[in-house]
Write an enzyme that holds these catalytic residues in place. Structure first.
Site, PDB file in Angstrom:
ATOM      1  N   GLU A  38      -1.006  -5.363  -5.241  1.00 54.17           N
ATOM      2  CA  GLU A  38      -1.965  -4.572  -6.028  1.00 54.17           C
ATOM      3  C   GLU A  38      -3.308  -5.334  -6.107  1.00 54.17           C
ATOM      4  OE1 GLU A  38      -0.455  -4.490 -10.025  1.00 54.17           O
ATOM      5  OE2 GLU A  38      -1.859  -2.957 -10.725  1.00 54.17           O
ATOM      6  N   LYS A 108      -2.656   4.638  -9.661  1.00 50.90           N
ATOM      7  CA  LYS A 108      -1.591   4.204 -10.581  1.00 50.90           C
ATOM      8  C   LYS A 108      -1.557   5.059 -11.849  1.00 50.90           C
ATOM      9  CE  LYS A 108      -0.092  -0.219 -12.630  1.00 50.90           C
ATOM     10  NZ  LYS A 108      -0.503  -1.631 -12.789  1.00 50.90           N
ATOM     11  N   CYS A 141       2.997  -1.377  -9.072  1.00 49.31           N
ATOM     12  CA  CYS A 141       3.418  -2.325 -10.099  1.00 49.31           C
ATOM     13  C   CYS A 141       4.158  -1.688 -11.278  1.00 49.31           C
ATOM     14  CB  CYS A 141       2.222  -3.152 -10.554  1.00 49.31           C
ATOM     15  SG  CYS A 141       2.770  -4.743 -11.248  1.00 49.31           S
TER      16      CYS A 141
HETATM   17  C1  ACM Z   1       1.102  -4.584 -13.619  1.00 47.26           C
HETATM   18  O1  ACM Z   1       1.294  -3.374 -13.652  1.00 47.26           O
HETATM   19  N1  ACM Z   1       0.141  -5.126 -12.889  1.00 47.26           N
HETATM   20  C2  ACM Z   1       1.951  -5.496 -14.399  1.00 47.26           C
END
Ligand code: ACM
Length: 255
Positions: A38, A108, A141
């Site tokens: 990420e 995300k 993530c």
């Molecule tokens: C995250 O979502 N970077 C912990």
């Protein structure tokens, strides 16, 4: 096919150096799908002014251009995480390119801690792309903590989930074998290492199989890991001859 991750410690704010580090760490390796962490070109703990400066449009930015060229040169698929600017909005995004072609992006949907101050929550569906007959889904993530994300990708036909990550808790590495097992799919989690502004990233990137086995695991800070997989195995949803994790569901009992 050979799936792979490249785990490393990105240099904060140094896009071009990070791209060169990725290239140097992977160019002699053989693989078909490469998953990178990420926000792997900028670093994670961005202040708002750094976010403004370092975010790029997707696909019309230098980072996507770099990966388009690299994927064409190596004839591979790449999924990486980066900060996206879209007008006056910013997203924590992941991008999928294949053999010189832009296939799509994901933003995300489950933002973690201070990401909520920096990025808008994702507004694109959890998507599965068909890449030369292999179905690749993408999540980022902290999406790991919401089993619905991996489940939705699996229902949409994902055989492999590409999972760029910047994990600061040591929990996801325990959860991913379960995400793989409960959906009978492959997962490739590419985490980062190092420290930024008091956050320490937990490394231990991993590739999991549909039986929950860990097929590859990063053991040191800068690590390339790979596993040869047969994506067709992800079509078999049975855990016993009489139990399928899809067909035996009882949705009327669930929330
Ligand atoms: C995250 O979502 N970077 C912990």
């Amino acid at each position: 096919m050979i799936t792979a991750f490249y785990q490393f410690h990105p240099l904060f704010g140094e896009r071009d150096k990070n791209l060169q580090m990725i290239r140097a760490g992977t160019k002699k390796r053989e693989f078909d799908l490469l998953v990178l962490p990420e926000l792997c070109t900028t670093g994670y703990a961005l202040a708002p002014e750094e976010r403004d400066l370092l975010s790029e449009p997707i696909p019309d930015g230098p980072t996507t251009s770099f990966f388009l060229r690299y994927s064409r040169e190596k004839k591979i698929t790449i999924v990486w995480g980066m900060a996206e600017r879209d007008g006056d909005r910013f997203f924590n995004s992941a991008v999928l390119v294949h053999n010189g072609f832009f296939l799509g992006k994901y933003r995300k949907i489950h933002l973690f801690l201070d990401e909520k101050d920096l990025f808008s929550p994702g507004d694109l569906p959890l998507t599965v792309w068909d890449v030369d007959g292999i179905r690749i889904g993408v999540m980022i993530c902290f999406d790991w903590a919401f089993p619905e994300a991996a489940r939705t990708l699996a229902f949409r036909g994902a055989q492999v989930i590409a999972h760029p990550a910047n994990l600061v808790l040591p929990l996801c590495q325990k959860a991913m074998p379960v995400r793989a097992l409960e959906n009978r799919i492959f997962t490739v989690t590419a985490n980062r290492t190092g420290k930024e502004h008091g956050l320490r990233f937990t490394g231990k990137s991993l590739i999991c199989g549909p039986d929950g086995k860990i097929l590859s695991r990063a053991r040191k800070s800068n690590s390339f890991g790979s596993a040869e997989i047969d994506p067709a195995q992800a079509s078999d949803k049975k855990v016993t001859p009489r139990n399928s994790v899809f067909e035996d569901r009882r949705p009327s009992f669930y929330l």
